[in-house]
Design a protein around this motif. Structure first.
Motif, PDB file in Angstrom:
ATOM      1  N   TYR A  32      57.557  41.622  43.991  1.00  0.00           N
ATOM      2  CA  TYR A  32      59.013  41.518  44.538  1.00  0.00           C
ATOM      3  C   TYR A  32      59.559  42.324  43.484  1.00  0.00           C
ATOM      4  O   TYR A  32      59.199  42.395  42.333  1.00  0.00           O
ATOM      5  CB  TYR A  32      59.416  40.185  43.867  1.00  0.00           C
ATOM      6  N   THR A  35      63.135  37.861  40.935  1.00  0.00           N
ATOM      7  CA  THR A  35      62.555  36.461  41.696  1.00  0.00           C
ATOM      8  C   THR A  35      63.879  35.316  40.579  1.00  0.00           C
ATOM      9  O   THR A  35      63.473  35.444  39.540  1.00  0.00           O
ATOM     10  CB  THR A  35      61.147  36.146  40.919  1.00  0.00           C
ATOM     11  N   ASP A  38      64.608  29.651  41.172  1.00  0.00           N
ATOM     12  CA  ASP A  38      63.850  28.759  42.328  1.00  0.00           C
ATOM     13  C   ASP A  38      63.316  29.030  43.296  1.00  0.00           C
ATOM     14  O   ASP A  38      62.925  28.833  44.652  1.00  0.00           O
ATOM     15  CB  ASP A  38      65.155  28.380  43.154  1.00  0.00           C
ATOM     16  N   GLN A  39      63.071  30.130  43.490  1.00  0.00           N
ATOM     17  CA  GLN A  39      61.738  31.004  44.142  1.00  0.00           C
ATOM     18  C   GLN A  39      60.286  31.536  43.169  1.00  0.00           C
ATOM     19  O   GLN A  39      59.604  31.624  44.218  1.00  0.00           O
ATOM     20  CB  GLN A  39      62.409  32.563  44.255  1.00  0.00           C
ATOM     21  N   VAL A  41      58.272  28.841  42.609  1.00  0.00           N
ATOM     22  CA  VAL A  41      56.946  27.998  43.125  1.00  0.00           C
ATOM     23  C   VAL A  41      56.473  28.581  44.178  1.00  0.00           C
ATOM     24  O   VAL A  41      54.939  28.775  44.588  1.00  0.00           O
ATOM     25  CB  VAL A  41      57.453  26.996  42.582  1.00  0.00           C
ATOM     26  N   GLU A  42      57.416  29.330  45.221  1.00  0.00           N
ATOM     27  CA  GLU A  42      57.060  29.239  45.861  1.00  0.00           C
ATOM     28  C   GLU A  42      56.136  30.476  46.470  1.00  0.00           C
ATOM     29  O   GLU A  42      55.258  30.660  47.206  1.00  0.00           O
ATOM     30  CB  GLU A  42      58.123  29.474  46.936  1.00  0.00           C
ATOM     31  N   ARG A  43      56.778  31.601  45.989  1.00  0.00           N
ATOM     32  CA  ARG A  43      56.194  33.068  45.738  1.00  0.00           C
ATOM     33  C   ARG A  43      54.800  32.583  45.394  1.00  0.00           C
ATOM     34  O   ARG A  43      53.977  33.474  45.074  1.00  0.00           O
ATOM     35  CB  ARG A  43      57.165  33.608  45.113  1.00  0.00           C
ATOM     36  N   SER A  45      52.691  29.753  44.992  1.00  0.00           N
ATOM     37  CA  SER A  45      52.290  28.850  45.192  1.00  0.00           C
ATOM     38  C   SER A  45      50.385  29.579  45.896  1.00  0.00           C
ATOM     39  O   SER A  45      49.498  28.233  45.422  1.00  0.00           O
ATOM     40  CB  SER A  45      52.644  28.681  46.693  1.00  0.00           C
ATOM     41  N   GLN A  46      50.400  30.491  46.543  1.00  0.00           N
ATOM     42  CA  GLN A  46      48.825  30.755  46.757  1.00  0.00           C
ATOM     43  C   GLN A  46      48.261  31.976  45.922  1.00  0.00           C
ATOM     44  O   GLN A  46      46.990  32.821  45.496  1.00  0.00           O
ATOM     45  CB  GLN A  46      48.399  31.322  47.831  1.00  0.00           C
ATOM     46  N   THR A  61      57.790  24.553  35.807  1.00  0.00           N
ATOM     47  CA  THR A  61      57.871  24.947  36.823  1.00  0.00           C
ATOM     48  C   THR A  61      55.779  25.479  36.934  1.00  0.00           C
ATOM     49  O   THR A  61      55.030  25.379  38.236  1.00  0.00           O
ATOM     50  CB  THR A  61      58.157  26.617  36.569  1.00  0.00           C
ATOM     51  N   HIS A  64      53.307  22.980  38.767  1.00  0.00           N
ATOM     52  CA  HIS A  64      53.570  23.130  40.512  1.00  0.00           C
ATOM     53  C   HIS A  64      52.575  24.338  40.435  1.00  0.00           C
ATOM     54  O   HIS A  64      52.444  25.040  42.057  1.00  0.00           O
ATOM     55  CB  HIS A  64      54.512  22.731  40.677  1.00  0.00           C
ATOM     56  N   LEU A  65      51.806  24.847  39.988  1.00  0.00           N
ATOM     57  CA  LEU A  65      51.104  25.982  39.933  1.00  0.00           C
ATOM     58  C   LEU A  65      49.647  25.900  39.884  1.00  0.00           C
ATOM     59  O   LEU A  65      48.619  25.882  38.979  1.00  0.00           O
ATOM     60  CB  LEU A  65      51.592  26.494  39.762  1.00  0.00           C
TER      61      LEU A  65
END
Length: 320
Positions: A32, A35, A38-39, A41-43, A45-46, A61, A64-65
């Protein structure tokens, strides 16, 4: 680790023409340009591996990973990473070292010449019509100082401080290194912090930013410097009290300042240095001292090799 996912959170911090070497193992690569907080954790996550230059990865942060295994910092400084949490959670952290030992010193020296010879002031005078009004083949509205024979003070005697000192010595300068502020004794080859402030014609900062070095240079320290001295900061913005620096420049307590790093980046009009960028004794650059093409390519090479080393079970450039 099977087919790890590597996510680069802020690819735009590296020029687009710089090529990253291929990793020698199968993986998924996602990048990206930028970033937002707020983006993250979603980015991620995997992701098993994240590359970050300046994106902040704090405790909240990182908690949550659970899949994250490696933070590959695309820089030397890692103050944007919660190292204590990484130690507790078993997340490896690797940074890039030794890539800017030519670029940063050259930037410091360039700033030094520009300020010592008041190039900005003379440029501004010509733009304002001063030469035309003087009707002389030259004019002298600002002092012009020599470099050879001047005293070059270095705060931070690591690789960048030493490399910058080497260039200064080659120019015929007298180089002195400062001991840590508040130290009871001086290491061999170092003078007390206060003495270096008082003796230096040019003072260059190359130390890390932490609780002990935050606002290392403030109003008190600036008042101890020579009235014609120059302060150059290519380390970290928080090393200098920016409000105090502007005051010292406006009151001519020091001769000039070259600043490549800011307390918040990108800096905007609320930053006192940006708000007073018209000062003829202030030279600002946007955190690019490290950024010659050769240095950035070297950084990219080391970064990717750090990731390779981690996957292959090697300890390389590890912070944690």
């Amino acid at each position: 680790m099977s087919l790890p996912t590597v996510v680069f959170l802020d690819r735009s911090t590296i020029p687009s023409h710089i090529e990253f070497p291929h990793l020698p193992f199968d993986h998924q690569w996602v990048e990206y340009d930028t970033t937002e907080p707020d983006q993250i954790v979603e980015r991620l996550s995997q992701a098993q591996i994240v590359i970050t230059n300046k994106v902040v990865l704090d405790r909240r942060t990182l908690s949550h990973l659970p899949n994250l295994e490696l933070i590959a910092v695309c820089a030397t400084g890692f103050n944007n990473i919660d190292i204590e949490y990484c130690q507790q959670a078993g997340i490896a952290v690797a940074n890039v070292r030794g890539y800017a030992s030519q670029s940063v010193p050259e930037h410091v020296i360039a700033m030094m010449f520009a300020l010592r010879r008041n190039l900005i002031g003379y440029h501004q005078d010509i733009a304002a019509g001063e030469w035309q009004r003087k009707q002389q083949f030259c004019f002298f509205t600002h002092p012009i100082g020599d470099i050879a024979g001047a005293t070059f003070g270095v705060i931070g005697s690591g690789e960048l401080g030493q490399a910058t000192a080497t260039l200064a010595k080659a120019l015929g300068m007298n180089v002195i290194f400062a001991e840590r502020k508040g130290a009871a004794q001086c290491r061999e080859g170092h003078l007390s912090f206060e003495r270096v402030l008082m003796l230096s014609d040019v003072l260059s900062l190359h130390c890390p930013l932490n609780e002990q070095t935050h606002h290392l240079i403030g109003a008190k320290e600036l008042s101890q410097m020579k009235p014609n001295s120059i302060l150059i900061n290519t380390g970290r913005g928080g090393l200098v009290d920016e409000i105090a620096l502007v005051h010292a420049l406006r009151k001519q307590q020091i001769g000039g300042a070259g600043v490549d790093v800011f307390s918040q980046e990108p800096a905007d009009e609320s930053n006192p240095l940006i708000a007073h960028c018209e000062l003829s004794n202030l030279l600002l650059t946007p955190h690019v001292a490290w950024g010659s093409d050769s240095s950035i390519q070297k950084l990219a090479n080391i970064l990717m090799d750090n990731i390779r080393a981690y996957v292959e079970g090697e300890q390389q450039n590890r912070v944690v």
